[in-house]
Design a protein around this motif. Structure first.
Motif, mmCIF file in Angstrom:
data_model
loop_
_atom_site.group_PDB
_atom_site.id
_atom_site.type_symbol
_atom_site.label_atom_id
_atom_site.label_comp_id
_atom_site.label_asym_id
_atom_site.label_seq_id
_atom_site.Cartn_x
_atom_site.Cartn_y
_atom_site.Cartn_z
ATOM 1 N N UNK A 43 0.724 -1.230 0.078
ATOM 2 C CA UNK A 43 -0.316 0.011 0.077
ATOM 3 C C UNK A 43 1.000 1.402 0.114
ATOM 4 N N UNK A 44 0.115 2.118 -0.967
ATOM 5 C CA UNK A 44 1.049 3.407 -1.504
ATOM 6 C C UNK A 44 0.831 4.597 -0.317
ATOM 7 N N UNK A 45 1.065 4.832 0.182
ATOM 8 C CA UNK A 45 0.343 6.436 1.284
ATOM 9 C C UNK A 45 0.882 7.765 1.451
ATOM 10 N N UNK A 46 0.347 8.405 0.909
ATOM 11 C CA UNK A 46 0.968 10.070 0.598
ATOM 12 C C UNK A 46 0.887 10.899 1.912
ATOM 13 N N UNK A 47 1.813 11.700 1.603
ATOM 14 C CA UNK A 47 1.602 13.191 2.634
ATOM 15 C C UNK A 47 2.475 12.318 4.132
ATOM 16 N N UNK A 48 3.572 11.964 4.023
ATOM 17 C CA UNK A 48 4.739 11.796 3.559
ATOM 18 C C UNK A 48 4.283 10.791 2.253
ATOM 19 N N UNK A 49 5.374 10.579 1.377
ATOM 20 C CA UNK A 49 4.817 8.911 0.450
ATOM 21 C C UNK A 49 5.619 7.972 1.412
ATOM 22 N N UNK A 50 4.739 7.086 1.920
ATOM 23 C CA UNK A 50 5.364 5.323 2.801
ATOM 24 C C UNK A 50 4.642 4.606 2.285
ATOM 25 N N UNK A 51 5.460 2.911 2.570
ATOM 26 C CA UNK A 51 4.623 2.077 2.288
ATOM 27 C C UNK A 51 4.358 1.145 3.446
ATOM 28 N N UNK A 52 3.760 0.489 3.012
ATOM 29 C CA UNK A 52 2.664 -0.535 4.299
ATOM 30 C C UNK A 52 2.750 -1.821 2.969
ATOM 31 N N UNK A 53 3.423 -3.301 4.279
ATOM 32 C CA UNK A 53 2.999 -4.374 3.443
ATOM 33 C C UNK A 53 2.202 -5.385 4.814
ATOM 34 N N UNK A 54 1.502 -6.283 4.223
ATOM 35 C CA UNK A 54 0.807 -7.111 4.482
ATOM 36 C C UNK A 54 0.709 -8.123 3.961
ATOM 37 N N UNK A 55 1.118 -9.414 4.403
ATOM 38 C CA UNK A 55 0.974 -10.914 3.718
ATOM 39 C C UNK A 55 -0.427 -11.485 3.959
#
Length: 419
Positions: free
Chosen positions: A210-222
């Motif tokens: 998952x890409x989140x904005x402000x600030x740009x971060x990435x979250x990962x799940x399985x």
């Protein structure tokens, strides 16, 4: 193979080479297993009223070589047959022997705003309806990834800052499916779903990024098929790699040897990001250095290997050929170039683009070409270096309409893997 005077090799040959019901089917339905007839001694007789006792391992051997459709019908023969067919060991045995493949197709109907998921015979013919997804859009980014007979279909909203995406796991052979639960409660950001198989645990998994904005971060799940739930992971990027190179939409991936592979953006190079489902760690695979393509490269699977298409519109139009780089030696990172020459002008063929492999030697090309109630699909043979056209027609379950637009075609192996 002979049991009580019965030639099962002949029976098996009849079953495997005929699509329509045969006189031998009623015979099979009357057979009793050894468990049902333990007290009765097997007897060779010409009397048709006498039932024959067949060892369960013989029945298992015969059934495991049949297509999925008749096997599912045979579950109603008796309780022992139902127990046999429902056993996970039978599912595994059937898959190891399965050589039958079919096509998974998605089509969008702009008159009803519905996305239709279909299946079709590998060599063409009428399509069958699997699932209809409502509230779809022509702008949705759709992708299908397949492993061991299962298909992960995802649909990503192009113009949305929130997660209104959908992901389904399907077994086209059994017509079973379920919708993956939402991985995030707040539904913010853009979500990508990547399909993989962990050979160390014999388990299918879905990696969500998952890409989140402000600030740009990435979250990962399985998502685990054993628990049917999501869990968050803290995966670090490889040394010298930035998550920004992932891009916005990364719903195309290839799983080889328990590792999910996806293309990344670059200025002069386009590396492949590899996620190992066993260790849950990332690494980078470098692709061949080629001239900068017009579009981002596309990753596909060809004969169990990673393939990368570096698309250059001008070169394809001028030379009427396309290049696919195949990672022939995974350990030593040896790439081999496959040049595909089109038999007619590329535009005249409907701008076909490679999407998947049918078997060891054939590659599926999807195009925009469709006429009337028949849609065509090009298949390229690497050995003969020739194309053949597969024709798909509307079936009684799913009639075609003028508003229908075909967007995906992938090849899957028939299996009885459960969801």
């Amino acid at each position: 193979m002979h049991v009580t005077g019965v030639d099962f090799s002949e029976i098996l040959s009849l079953l495997l080479n005929h699509q329509k019901p045969l006189p031998i089917f009623p015979f099979l339905l009357k057979m009793e297993t050894a468990e049902e007839n333990q007290q009765q001694q097997s007897t060779t007789t010409d009397d048709p009223s006498v039932k024959i006792s067949i060892p369960s391992e013989v029945i298992e051997d015969i059934l495991s070589r049949l297509p999925v459709k008749p096997i599912l019908r045979f579950r109603s023969v008796s309780k022992p047959w139902l127990s046999l067919i429902s056993n996970p060991s039978f599912t595994k045995l059937h898959f190891t022997r399965s050589t039958r493949t079919a096509l998974f197709i998605s089509a969008y109907d702009h008159s009803t705003r519905q996305q239709h998921l279909l299946s079709a015979p590998r060599d063409g013919g009428p399509v069958s309806h699997l699932l209809t997804i409502a509230d779809a859009s022509v702008h949705d980014i759709t992708e299908a990834q397949h492993l061991n007979g299962l298909v992960l279909f995802s649909s990503v909203k192009l113009f949305s800052a929130y997660n209104h995406d959908k992901a389904f796991l399907l077994n086209p052979s059994t017509h079973k499916f379920f919708k993956l639960p939402d991985p995030c409660i707040d539904r913010k950001g853009r979500v990508s779903y990547l399909f993989g198989f962990d050979e160390s645990r014999n388990e299918h998994k879905v990696l969500m990024i998952r890409q989140l904005r402000n600030p740009t971060t990435y979250e990962m799940r399985i998502f685990s098929m054993s628990t049917y739930s999501w869990r968050k992971i803290d995966a670090e990027p490889p040394v010298g790699f930035s998550w920004d190179r992932l891009g916005v939409y990364i719903n195309i991936s290839v799983c080889v040897n328990s590792v999910i592979h996806l293309m990344c953006r670059g200025d002069l190079s386009f590396p492949i990001l590899a996620f190992d489902l066993r260790t849950e760690m990332f690494s980078v695979i470098n692709t061949p250095q080629v001239s900068t393509p017009d579009e981002d490269p596309c990753i596909i699977k060809i004969n169990g290997c990673i393939g990368v298409v570096f698309f250059d519109y001008t070169r394809v139009m001028e030379n009427n050929e396309m290049h696919i780089w195949i990672l022939q030696d995974y350990e030593n990172h040896v790439w081999v170039r496959e040049t595909i020459a089109f038999t007619k002008p590329w535009a005249e063929l409907g701008y076909p683009f490679p999407r998947d492999s049918v078997n060891m030697d054939e590659i599926i090309f999807c195009s925009t070409k469709m006429s009337g109630n028949v849609t065509s699909l090009l298949v390229y043979n690497k050995i003969s270096r020739c194309f053949k056209s597969l024709q798909f027609t509307s079936g009684h379950q799913f009639p075609f309409s003028r508003a229908l637009r075909f967007s995906l075609a992938k090849c899957y192996v028939e299996s009885m893997v459960t969801l």
